[in-house]
Design a protein around this motif. Structure first.
Motif, short mmCIF file in Angstrom:
data_model
loop_
_atom_site.label_atom_id
_atom_site.label_comp_id
_atom_site.label_asym_id
_atom_site.label_seq_id
_atom_site.Cartn_x
_atom_site.Cartn_y
_atom_site.Cartn_z
N ARG A 117 0.83 -1.21 0.00
CA ARG A 117 0.00 0.00 0.00
C ARG A 117 0.86 1.26 0.00
O ARG A 117 0.54 2.24 -0.67
N THR A 170 0.72 4.06 -2.89
CA THR A 170 0.51 5.48 -2.57
C THR A 170 1.58 6.35 -3.20
O THR A 170 1.28 7.42 -3.75
N GLU A 171 2.79 5.89 -3.15
CA GLU A 171 3.90 6.65 -3.74
C GLU A 171 3.79 6.72 -5.26
O GLU A 171 3.95 7.78 -5.86
N GLN A 212 1.18 9.03 -7.31
CA GLN A 212 1.50 10.44 -7.55
C GLN A 212 2.15 10.66 -8.92
O GLN A 212 2.23 11.80 -9.39
N VAL A 214 -6.01 4.28 -2.49
CA VAL A 214 -4.98 5.17 -1.97
C VAL A 214 -5.23 6.58 -2.49
O VAL A 214 -5.89 6.77 -3.53
N PRO A 215 -4.74 7.61 -1.80
CA PRO A 215 -4.92 8.99 -2.28
C PRO A 215 -4.31 9.18 -3.67
O PRO A 215 -3.35 8.51 -4.04
N THR A 247 -5.59 8.38 -6.46
CA THR A 247 -6.02 7.41 -7.46
C THR A 247 -6.69 8.13 -8.62
O THR A 247 -7.53 9.01 -8.42
#
Length: 427
Positions: free
Chosen positions: A167, A171-172, A175, A191-192, A194
């Motif tokens: 995860r 997440t990395e 970006q 994850v943020p 997306t």
């Protein structure tokens, strides 16, 4: 020169289709006797998504690939056990040119066995469907994610997508490259950052109910999509003429919106998005703020519209409202809620929600259609398509998949030869 691979991360299982005949009842009990004739194995879950991704990567989205451009490698990061089902999955993935990067699974590889007769599903037998215990992620799995040119997460809730190391890598990488997250009821949050989340109608409803019910969500209630309050602008059409606020549509059917409830002074035309206004599609559907409109609606003296929507249009408006809320809650660039043969409703945070309709009506076995949708969207985004282009491509691909026969269409040679009870067909 090679391009960065397409990476699928998720829970894999073995799907087995057992085909046969039912011509009599069992003498011991009033149950049918199933005579087996064919067995078809395929990777399921994230494994099927990887097969679809490999196929999409080889052909490329229409108008995006250049002649002579090499196809991308497809890599699957998944937990597979050292058992017979796991070995079968390894064999099938290798035949499809999908490179498997294994995360050790401490327990049996899940299996789903479907018994079919005369085109009908009689029963599904599940094996190893309990909670999975996943060991530490090997360095190869982390590196595969970090090297991805685009990522598809197929989260069936068995633990691979919630693994802390994986995860963190997802997440990395989100970006930097397009990441499509295909959620399922037992899975977790994307994850943020997306790029696109692809729940179906039932999944979206479940996520809204479980995650957005409290005051902490800060969202307007879904009932606003069905009962516009005072001050909420709802488009009215029916003949393509605009209401007094300047928004218009080709047929007046409406979906819910996500703005402040007031339509911008822009005309909406099919398949064109106005950056500060509403969005139209092939059916001319547009959005206000949670309001659904039909051609029999009336306009009030202050320029606001009231509408009487039928159940189907109300459901469409509610799906649009869920897409808006989930996109905000998850912090995703876009959420698309798939609606079976109606297409999909997309919220991208820029324009009011848009219905992307199916190109034609398709009825049949929809098993695997969600994986087909997500993989087609990923392949399109990886070639530089916009989110709307990717969703349109995905709707078309999923519709064609269902129309062709669904999962059984992956084995066309089955229909080209006589039955052989001893044969096993590998797809």
């Amino acid at each position: 020169m090679s391009r960065a691979p397409l990476v699928v991360v998720g829970d894999v299982l073995l799907d087995r289709e057992v085909l046969g005949r039912v011509e009599r009842l069992c003498p011991e009990a009033p149950v049918p006797v199933f005579d087996e004739s064919e067995v078809l194995d395929r990777p399921g879950g994230a494994g099927l998504a990887a097969l679809f991704t490999a196929s999409a990567a080889a052909s490329g989205p229409p108008g995006r690939t250049r002649p002579g451009r090499p196809p991308r490698e497809v890599v699957l990061v998944a937990a597979v056990s050292a058992d017979t089902a796991g070995d079968r999955i390894r064999e099938l993935l290798a035949r499809a040119a999908v490179r498997l990067v294994e995360v050790p699974l401490l327990g049996p590889t899940p299996e789903k066995i479907r018994l079919r007769a005369g085109g009908h599903l009689l029963m599904r037998l599940d094996r190893g469907s309990g909670p999975a215990e996943i060991a530490a992620a090997p360095a190869a799995a982390i590196e595969a994610i970090r090297a991805a040119g685009a990522i598809l997460v197929s989260d069936y809730g068995r633990g691979i997508c919630a693994h802390p190391q994986l995860r963190a890598a997802l997440t990395e990488r989100a970006q930097c490259v397009p990441l499509v997250w295909d959620p399922h009821p037992r899975g977790g949050h994307p994850v943020p950052a997306t790029r696109l989340v692809t729940p179906n109608r039932a999944e979206a409803s479940g996520f809204v109910s479980s995650n957005l019910g409290g005051p902490r969500s800060g969202e307007w209630p879904l009932t606003a999509a069905l009962h516009p309050a005072d001050g909420v602008a709802v488009h009215v059409g029916g003949n393509g003429h605009g209401a007094s606020n300047g928004a218009s549509a080709s047929n007046g059917a409406g979906a819910a919106g996500n703005g402040n409830g007031r339509a911008a002074n822009n005309r909406v035309t099919p398949n064109h998005a106005v950056p500060t206004g509403a969005v139209g599609n092939g059916n001319g559907r547009v959005a206000g703020n949670g309001g659904a409109a039909k051609g029999d609606a009336t306009t009030s003296s202050n320029g606001h519209a009231t509408a009487h929507a039928d159940a189907a249009t109300a459901d469409l408006a509610q799906a649009a409202g869920m897409a808006v809320r989930l996109r905000r809650y998850w912090g995703a660039s876009a959420v698309v809620v798939t609606l079976d043969d109606r297409g999909a409703v997309m919220s991208d945070g820029v324009n009011p929600p848009l219905l992307v309709p199916t190109p034609f009506s398709a009825r049949g076995d929809s098993c695997g259609a969600g994986d087909r949708f997500a993989s087609a969207a990923l392949a399109s985004l990886s070639e530089g398509s916009s989110i709307l282009e990717a969703v349109t491509t995905a709707v078309t691909a999923a519709t064609a998949y269902v129309a062709a026969g669904g999962a059984l269409s992956l084995c066309p040679e089955l229909h080209e030869r006589a039955d052989d009870p001893a044969s096993v067909v590998i797809i």
